[in-house]
Motif scaffolding. Structure first.
Motif, short mmCIF file in Angstrom:
data_model
loop_
_atom_site.label_atom_id
_atom_site.label_comp_id
_atom_site.label_asym_id
_atom_site.label_seq_id
_atom_site.Cartn_x
_atom_site.Cartn_y
_atom_site.Cartn_z
N CYS A 21 0.87 -1.18 0.00
CA CYS A 21 0.00 0.00 0.00
C CYS A 21 0.91 1.22 0.00
O CYS A 21 1.46 1.58 1.04
N TRP A 35 -5.48 -2.95 6.61
CA TRP A 35 -5.89 -3.74 5.46
C TRP A 35 -7.28 -4.31 5.75
O TRP A 35 -7.52 -4.83 6.85
N ARG A 44 -17.54 -5.63 4.20
CA ARG A 44 -16.11 -5.37 4.32
C ARG A 44 -15.69 -5.67 5.76
O ARG A 44 -16.41 -5.35 6.71
N GLU A 46 -12.27 -6.07 8.71
CA GLU A 46 -10.88 -5.80 9.05
C GLU A 46 -10.04 -7.06 8.88
O GLU A 46 -10.48 -8.14 9.24
N CYS A 49 -4.22 -4.37 10.99
CA CYS A 49 -3.92 -2.94 11.11
C CYS A 49 -2.61 -2.76 11.86
O CYS A 49 -2.23 -3.60 12.67
N TYR A 94 -8.33 -3.95 0.45
CA TYR A 94 -8.19 -2.50 0.45
C TYR A 94 -7.26 -2.07 1.58
O TYR A 94 -7.27 -2.67 2.66
N CYS A 95 -6.49 -1.02 1.36
CA CYS A 95 -5.79 -0.39 2.46
C CYS A 95 -6.46 0.95 2.75
O CYS A 95 -7.05 1.57 1.86
N ALA A 96 -6.36 1.36 3.99
CA ALA A 96 -7.01 2.58 4.43
C ALA A 96 -6.18 3.22 5.53
O ALA A 96 -5.43 2.55 6.23
N PHE A 108 -11.69 4.64 9.62
CA PHE A 108 -10.70 4.80 8.55
C PHE A 108 -11.39 5.54 7.40
O PHE A 108 -12.30 5.00 6.76
N SER A 110 -9.81 7.33 4.68
CA SER A 110 -9.12 7.43 3.39
C SER A 110 -8.82 6.04 2.88
O SER A 110 -8.13 5.29 3.55
N TRP A 111 -9.34 5.72 1.69
CA TRP A 111 -9.27 4.36 1.16
C TRP A 111 -8.60 4.33 -0.20
O TRP A 111 -8.78 5.23 -1.02
N GLY A 114 -8.23 -0.88 -3.97
CA GLY A 114 -8.39 -2.32 -3.82
C GLY A 114 -7.59 -3.13 -4.82
O GLY A 114 -7.35 -2.69 -5.94
#
Length: 121
Positions: A21, A35, A44, A46, A49, A94-96, A108, A110-111, A114
């Motif tokens: 990421c 993630w 979605r 978790e 993190c 996805y990372c955020a 979180f 800001s994303w 993916g």
């Protein structure tokens, strides 16, 4: 704020992938990064993190012992090493950034876009 997830792909069960990421546009060193994944028809969730300092980590029970999260503050990048992959790990990952600690998904804000991970049996 930009987060660019990469490293997904198709792998057989038992295989490994490393997600990256890459981020820019915010104070990375002061931000928790997570993630998350979403499988078709599911919410979605978790996955893992890492705190801003990198000293604290969180793993979902389903990935403990198989996944490892790490961060490189010099490169503004977070990694997710995924080993012993299972078909049930198939999802868009996805990372955020920006969440509170301990991590809560809805904090979180800001994303990234993916990356698809597909694990075949």
């Amino acid at each position: 704020v930009q987060l660019q997830a990469s490293g997904g792909g198709l792998v057989q069960a038992g295989g490994s992938l490393r997600l990256s990421c890459a981020t820019s546009g915010f104070a990375f060193a002061y931000s928790a990064i997570g993630w998350f994944r979403q499988a078709p028809g599911k919410e979605r969730e978790e996955v893992s993190c890492v705190s801003s300092s990198g000293t604290s980590t969180y793993y979902a029970d389903s990935v403990k012992g198989r996944f490892t999260i790490s961060r490189d503050n010099a490169k503004n990048t977070v990694y997710l090493q995924m080993n012993s992959l299972k078909p049930e790990d198939t999802a868009v990952y996805y990372c955020a950034a920006g969440g509170i600690w301990p991590p809560v998904l809805n904090t979180f804000l800001s994303w990234g876009q993916g990356t698809q991970v597909t694990v075949s049996s």
